[in-house]
Design a protein around this motif. Structure first.
Motif, PDB file in Angstrom:
ATOM      1  N   ILE A 121      23.970 -44.295   9.781  1.00 25.67           N
ATOM      2  CA  ILE A 121      23.372 -43.489   8.720  1.00 25.67           C
ATOM      3  C   ILE A 121      24.439 -43.044   7.727  1.00 25.67           C
ATOM      4  CG2 ILE A 121      21.997 -41.431   8.201  1.00 25.67           C
ATOM      5  CD1 ILE A 121      20.898 -41.614  11.062  1.00 25.67           C
ATOM      6  N   VAL A 122      25.590 -42.667   8.223  1.00 24.06           N
ATOM      7  CA  VAL A 122      26.684 -42.248   7.336  1.00 24.06           C
ATOM      8  C   VAL A 122      27.214 -43.424   6.538  1.00 24.06           C
ATOM      9  CG1 VAL A 122      29.044 -41.339   7.259  1.00 24.06           C
ATOM     10  CG2 VAL A 122      27.341 -40.289   8.784  1.00 24.06           C
ATOM     11  N   GLY A 123      27.410 -44.564   7.215  1.00 28.75           N
ATOM     12  CA  GLY A 123      27.916 -45.737   6.521  1.00 28.75           C
ATOM     13  C   GLY A 123      29.397 -45.640   6.214  1.00 28.75           C
ATOM     14  N   ASP A 124      29.821 -46.317   5.188  1.00 26.60           N
ATOM     15  CA  ASP A 124      31.239 -46.457   4.859  1.00 26.60           C
ATOM     16  C   ASP A 124      31.660 -45.460   3.793  1.00 26.60           C
ATOM     17  OD1 ASP A 124      33.811 -47.471   4.954  1.00 26.60           O
ATOM     18  OD2 ASP A 124      33.390 -49.051   3.487  1.00 26.60           O
ATOM     19  N   GLU A 125      31.547 -44.175   4.117  1.00 28.33           N
ATOM     20  CA  GLU A 125      31.960 -43.145   3.169  1.00 28.33           C
ATOM     21  C   GLU A 125      32.450 -41.924   3.941  1.00 28.33           C
ATOM     22  OE1 GLU A 125      28.549 -40.802   1.275  1.00 28.33           O
ATOM     23  OE2 GLU A 125      27.538 -42.692   1.794  1.00 28.33           O
ATOM     24  N   PRO A 126      33.324 -41.129   3.349  1.00 28.85           N
ATOM     25  CA  PRO A 126      33.769 -39.906   4.018  1.00 28.85           C
ATOM     26  C   PRO A 126      32.594 -38.953   4.215  1.00 28.85           C
ATOM     27  CG  PRO A 126      34.488 -39.927   1.735  1.00 28.85           C
ATOM     28  CD  PRO A 126      33.916 -41.282   2.006  1.00 28.85           C
ATOM     29  N   PHE A 127      32.684 -38.127   5.237  1.00 36.67           N
ATOM     30  CA  PHE A 127      31.559 -37.261   5.584  1.00 36.67           C
ATOM     31  C   PHE A 127      32.067 -35.983   6.226  1.00 36.67           C
ATOM     32  CE2 PHE A 127      32.653 -39.731   9.243  1.00 36.67           C
ATOM     33  CZ  PHE A 127      32.356 -38.963  10.354  1.00 36.67           C
ATOM     34  N   ALA A 128      31.188 -35.010   6.317  1.00 35.27           N
ATOM     35  CA  ALA A 128      31.526 -33.744   6.969  1.00 35.27           C
ATOM     36  C   ALA A 128      30.859 -33.674   8.333  1.00 35.27           C
ATOM     37  CB  ALA A 128      31.073 -32.566   6.113  1.00 35.27           C
ATOM     38  N   VAL A 129      31.478 -32.926   9.237  1.00 35.68           N
ATOM     39  CA  VAL A 129      30.880 -32.589  10.529  1.00 35.68           C
ATOM     40  C   VAL A 129      30.878 -31.070  10.628  1.00 35.68           C
ATOM     41  CG1 VAL A 129      31.054 -32.745  13.038  1.00 35.68           C
ATOM     42  CG2 VAL A 129      31.714 -34.705  11.620  1.00 35.68           C
ATOM     43  N   LEU A 130      29.729 -30.502  10.962  1.00 36.09           N
ATOM     44  CA  LEU A 130      29.621 -29.063  11.130  1.00 36.09           C
ATOM     45  C   LEU A 130      29.035 -28.773  12.507  1.00 36.09           C
ATOM     46  CD1 LEU A 130      28.548 -29.776   7.940  1.00 36.09           C
ATOM     47  CD2 LEU A 130      28.830 -27.302   7.811  1.00 36.09           C
ATOM     48  N   LEU A 131      29.762 -28.042  13.332  1.00 38.32           N
ATOM     49  CA  LEU A 131      29.218 -27.650  14.632  1.00 38.32           C
ATOM     50  C   LEU A 131      28.143 -26.585  14.395  1.00 38.32           C
ATOM     51  CD1 LEU A 131      32.314 -27.577  17.002  1.00 38.32           C
ATOM     52  CD2 LEU A 131      30.916 -29.496  16.211  1.00 38.32           C
ATOM     53  N   PRO A 132      26.934 -26.816  14.879  1.00 37.90           N
ATOM     54  CA  PRO A 132      25.798 -25.990  14.472  1.00 37.90           C
ATOM     55  C   PRO A 132      25.685 -24.644  15.167  1.00 37.90           C
ATOM     56  CG  PRO A 132      25.072 -27.676  15.981  1.00 37.90           C
ATOM     57  CD  PRO A 132      26.529 -27.947  15.734  1.00 37.90           C
ATOM     58  N   ASP A 133      26.577 -24.348  16.119  1.00 40.21           N
ATOM     59  CA  ASP A 133      26.525 -23.033  16.749  1.00 40.21           C
ATOM     60  C   ASP A 133      27.667 -22.134  16.283  1.00 40.21           C
ATOM     61  OD1 ASP A 133      28.536 -24.398  18.015  1.00 40.21           O
ATOM     62  OD2 ASP A 133      27.752 -24.164  20.047  1.00 40.21           O
ATOM     63  N   VAL A 134      28.350 -22.552  15.219  1.00 41.59           N
ATOM     64  CA  VAL A 134      29.440 -21.762  14.651  1.00 41.59           C
ATOM     65  C   VAL A 134      29.053 -21.348  13.232  1.00 41.59           C
ATOM     66  CG1 VAL A 134      31.856 -21.745  13.920  1.00 41.59           C
ATOM     67  CG2 VAL A 134      31.191 -22.937  16.025  1.00 41.59           C
ATOM     68  N   ILE A 135      28.923 -20.051  13.003  1.00 43.12           N
ATOM     69  CA  ILE A 135      28.664 -19.524  11.664  1.00 43.12           C
ATOM     70  C   ILE A 135      29.994 -19.108  11.059  1.00 43.12           C
ATOM     71  CG2 ILE A 135      27.602 -17.678  10.323  1.00 43.12           C
ATOM     72  CD1 ILE A 135      25.353 -17.561  12.354  1.00 43.12           C
TER      73      ILE A 135
END
Length: 291
Positions: A121-135
């Motif tokens: 889904i992300v493919g060949d591009e930079p992306f972000a990751v966000l842990l969903p239990d950290v505000i």
């Protein structure tokens, strides 16, 4: 390249907050008047994220429903003039058509494996990751601060913040190489070092901007700490060929994956919320007098 996509790994069982998360995804536990994951998505949207990739697991269908349209609820609220503001709040939770994808992590094989599940889904591009239990409460948002830094230096950027020396052995920490304000060039990462061996007191804080080459490394990444495929291990390998930076964001962190962290997040946001601030201060004072 503009950071358009974000991966949110939401397949975890939330064992640190059981039994609250037995039937409700931990990401949907409320902090005052909205769930934890709404704060994370709002942070990402402020940073310009256009497409959210949720890596889900069994029992997490409620997350997909949350970001969908709730026709019956909205119709009921719209019929009552007194509920106009509540209707706006409900409508704000909807992600635009085509702005969300959901893919399944079928077994709990670790954060690295969860991120790998988003590769097509992300493919060949930079992306972000966000842990969903950290505000991360910050203005501008923590991810927006990181994107601004990324636009200047490229490479890979991870969020860090200081940790007390006596707690350093509980976290992954970075090895700094050089520093320019809040931006730190890294030469390494260490997972849960002994206090006397820690290369710094800056811990990795659940936000990442990564290049797509990380997927190729996760493809064959062996199991690490806890017998799981660790994202940190793949990042250490990627560091051999690409620049890595840490960004010490300006803001506050709340780890809602733990009982005390969730309590602190609720209290801190209640003290800031215009509808609850005065009463929250009164309740806090009342209980402080009884200790």
């Amino acid at each position: 390249m503009h950071i358009r996509k974000a991966v949110l790994p939401v397949a975890g069982h939330g064992t640190r907050v059981l039994p609250a998360s037995k039937s409700i995804p931990k990401e949907l536990l409320p902090v005052v008047d909205q769930p934890v994951i709404q704060y994370v998505v709002d942070e990402a949207r402020e940073a310009g994220i256009e497409h959210f990739v949720f890596v889900t697991g069994r029992g997490k269908g409620a997350i997909e429903d949350y970001f969908d349209e709730a026709f019956e609820l909205e119709h009921t609220l719209a019929s009552k003039a007194s509920k106009a503001e509540i209707l706006k709040d409900v409508q704000r939770t909807k992600l635009p058509p085509g702005a969300a994808s959901f893919t399944r992590q079928q077994a709990p094989l670790g954060l690295g494996h969860a991120v790998w599940c988003a590769k097509d889904i992300v493919g060949d591009e930079p992306f972000a990751v966000l842990l969903p239990d950290v505000i991360l409460r910050a203005k501008p948002s923590a991810l927006a601060q990181m994107v601004e830094a990324y636009d200047k230096v490229g490479g890979n950027v991870i969020a860090v913040n200081p940790v007390p020396e006596e707690q350093v052995s509980s976290y992954g920490v970075i090895t700094p190489k050089s520093r320019d304000g809040r931006l730190i060039e890294m030469s390494g990462m260490v997972e849960k070092p002994e206090r006397e061996d820690a290369p710094s007191l800056l811990k990795i804080t659940g936000r990442y901007i990564l290049q797509p080459q990380i997927f190729g490394l996760l493809e064959d990444q062996g199991k690490g700490a806890g017998g799981e495929i660790q994202l940190t291990d793949a990042m250490v390998r990627l560091m051999e060929s690409q620049a890595f930076y840490a960004y010490e964001f300006e803001g506050e962190e709340f780890d809602c994956g733990s009982k005390t962290g969730y309590f602190e997040a609720t209290l801190a946001h209640a003290l800031k919320h215009p509808e609850t601030a005065d009463e929250a201060r009164g309740i806090l004072a009342r209980y402080a007098d009884t200790t």
